[in-house]
Scaffold this motif. Structure first.
Motif, short mmCIF file in Angstrom:
data_model
loop_
_atom_site.label_atom_id
_atom_site.label_comp_id
_atom_site.label_asym_id
_atom_site.label_seq_id
_atom_site.Cartn_x
_atom_site.Cartn_y
_atom_site.Cartn_z
N TYR A 18 0.84 -1.20 0.00
CA TYR A 18 0.00 0.00 0.00
C TYR A 18 0.87 1.25 0.00
O TYR A 18 0.60 2.21 -0.72
N SER A 19 1.94 1.23 0.80
CA SER A 19 2.81 2.41 0.85
C SER A 19 3.47 2.67 -0.49
O SER A 19 3.68 3.82 -0.88
N GLN A 20 3.80 1.63 -1.22
CA GLN A 20 4.40 1.79 -2.54
C GLN A 20 3.40 2.40 -3.52
O GLN A 20 3.74 3.31 -4.28
N VAL A 21 2.17 1.92 -3.50
CA VAL A 21 1.13 2.47 -4.39
C VAL A 21 0.84 3.92 -4.00
O VAL A 21 0.73 4.80 -4.87
N LEU A 22 0.73 4.20 -2.71
CA LEU A 22 0.45 5.55 -2.23
C LEU A 22 1.58 6.50 -2.62
O LEU A 22 1.32 7.63 -3.05
N ALA A 23 2.81 6.05 -2.53
CA ALA A 23 3.95 6.89 -2.92
C ALA A 23 3.88 7.23 -4.40
O ALA A 23 4.15 8.36 -4.80
N ARG A 24 3.50 6.26 -5.23
CA ARG A 24 3.36 6.53 -6.68
C ARG A 24 2.25 7.53 -6.94
O ARG A 24 2.38 8.42 -7.78
N GLU A 25 1.11 7.38 -6.22
CA GLU A 25 -0.04 8.27 -6.44
C GLU A 25 0.20 9.69 -5.96
O GLU A 25 -0.23 10.63 -6.59
N THR A 26 0.86 9.82 -4.81
CA THR A 26 1.03 11.15 -4.20
C THR A 26 2.36 11.80 -4.56
O THR A 26 2.53 12.99 -4.35
N GLY A 27 3.30 11.01 -5.05
CA GLY A 27 4.63 11.54 -5.34
C GLY A 27 5.45 11.78 -4.09
O GLY A 27 6.49 12.43 -4.15
N ARG A 28 4.99 11.28 -2.96
CA ARG A 28 5.71 11.44 -1.69
C ARG A 28 5.96 10.07 -1.09
O ARG A 28 5.01 9.38 -0.70
N PRO A 29 7.23 9.67 -1.00
CA PRO A 29 7.52 8.33 -0.46
C PRO A 29 7.15 8.23 1.02
O PRO A 29 7.20 9.19 1.76
N ILE A 30 6.76 7.04 1.41
CA ILE A 30 6.46 6.74 2.81
C ILE A 30 7.69 6.01 3.36
O ILE A 30 8.00 4.92 2.92
N GLY A 31 8.38 6.64 4.29
CA GLY A 31 9.60 6.04 4.82
C GLY A 31 9.37 4.70 5.49
O GLY A 31 10.07 3.73 5.25
N ASP A 32 8.37 4.64 6.33
CA ASP A 32 8.07 3.42 7.08
C ASP A 32 6.60 3.10 6.88
O ASP A 32 5.73 3.89 7.28
N PRO A 33 6.28 1.96 6.30
CA PRO A 33 4.88 1.60 6.05
C PRO A 33 4.03 1.58 7.32
O PRO A 33 2.81 1.76 7.25
N VAL A 34 4.64 1.41 8.48
CA VAL A 34 3.90 1.39 9.73
C VAL A 34 3.22 2.74 9.96
O VAL A 34 2.19 2.82 10.63
N LYS A 35 3.73 3.81 9.35
CA LYS A 35 3.12 5.13 9.48
C LYS A 35 1.72 5.17 8.86
O LYS A 35 0.96 6.09 9.11
N LEU A 36 1.38 4.18 8.07
CA LEU A 36 0.05 4.12 7.46
C LEU A 36 -1.03 3.66 8.44
O LEU A 36 -2.21 3.93 8.23
N ILE A 37 -0.63 2.99 9.50
CA ILE A 37 -1.61 2.39 10.42
C ILE A 37 -2.52 3.46 11.02
O ILE A 37 -3.75 3.31 11.01
N SER A 38 -1.95 4.53 11.52
CA SER A 38 -2.76 5.58 12.15
C SER A 38 -3.76 6.21 11.18
O SER A 38 -4.96 6.27 11.49
N PRO A 39 -3.32 6.68 10.00
CA PRO A 39 -4.31 7.25 9.09
C PRO A 39 -5.36 6.24 8.62
O PRO A 39 -6.51 6.60 8.37
N MET A 40 -4.97 4.97 8.53
CA MET A 40 -5.95 3.95 8.14
C MET A 40 -7.01 3.79 9.23
O MET A 40 -8.21 3.69 8.93
N ILE A 41 -6.57 3.77 10.48
CA ILE A 41 -7.53 3.66 11.58
C ILE A 41 -8.41 4.91 11.64
O ILE A 41 -9.63 4.80 11.82
N GLU A 42 -7.80 6.08 11.48
CA GLU A 42 -8.58 7.33 11.46
C GLU A 42 -9.64 7.29 10.37
O GLU A 42 -10.80 7.64 10.58
N ARG A 43 -9.24 6.87 9.18
CA ARG A 43 -10.16 6.81 8.04
C ARG A 43 -11.28 5.81 8.30
O ARG A 43 -12.44 6.07 8.01
N PHE A 44 -10.90 4.67 8.85
CA PHE A 44 -11.89 3.65 9.17
C PHE A 44 -12.93 4.19 10.15
O PHE A 44 -14.13 4.07 9.92
#
Length: 87
Positions: A32-58
């Motif tokens: 997911y972090s790889q796809v998100l980096a391609r879509e936003t043009g901003r790399p995600i250093g650590d995929p674990v950083k996605l957990i919080s925004p995913m929970i927030e979105r949920f």
């Protein structure tokens, strides 16, 4: 192109939480972090950083949770569990 549910990840002051994930979930976070980096043009250093925004979105899109949360008054949200009465 289909839009992902997550967008750019804000840099916010974190709260430390320890969590164990199944290996398959971690692999999905990496993908997911790889796809998100391609879509936003901003790399995600650590995929674990996605957990919080995913929970927030949920939670933000869970209608039952939103309705239940609105039904609780602000003072009830902060109430600690009652101690048993031993009188």
């Amino acid at each position: 192109m289909v839009k992902l549910k997550l967008g750019v990840i804000d840099d916010d002051k974190p709260v430390k939480v320890s969590i164990e994930l199944p290996a398959s979930v971690h692999r999905d976070l990496v993908a997911y972090s790889q796809v998100l980096a391609r879509e936003t043009g901003r790399p995600i250093g650590d995929p674990v950083k996605l957990i919080s925004p995913m929970i927030e979105r949920f939670m933000a899109t869970d209608r039952v949770f939103a309705k239940a949360r609105r039904a609780v008054t602000p003072s009830q949200r902060q109430i600690a569990p009652k101690e048993p009465d031993h009188s």
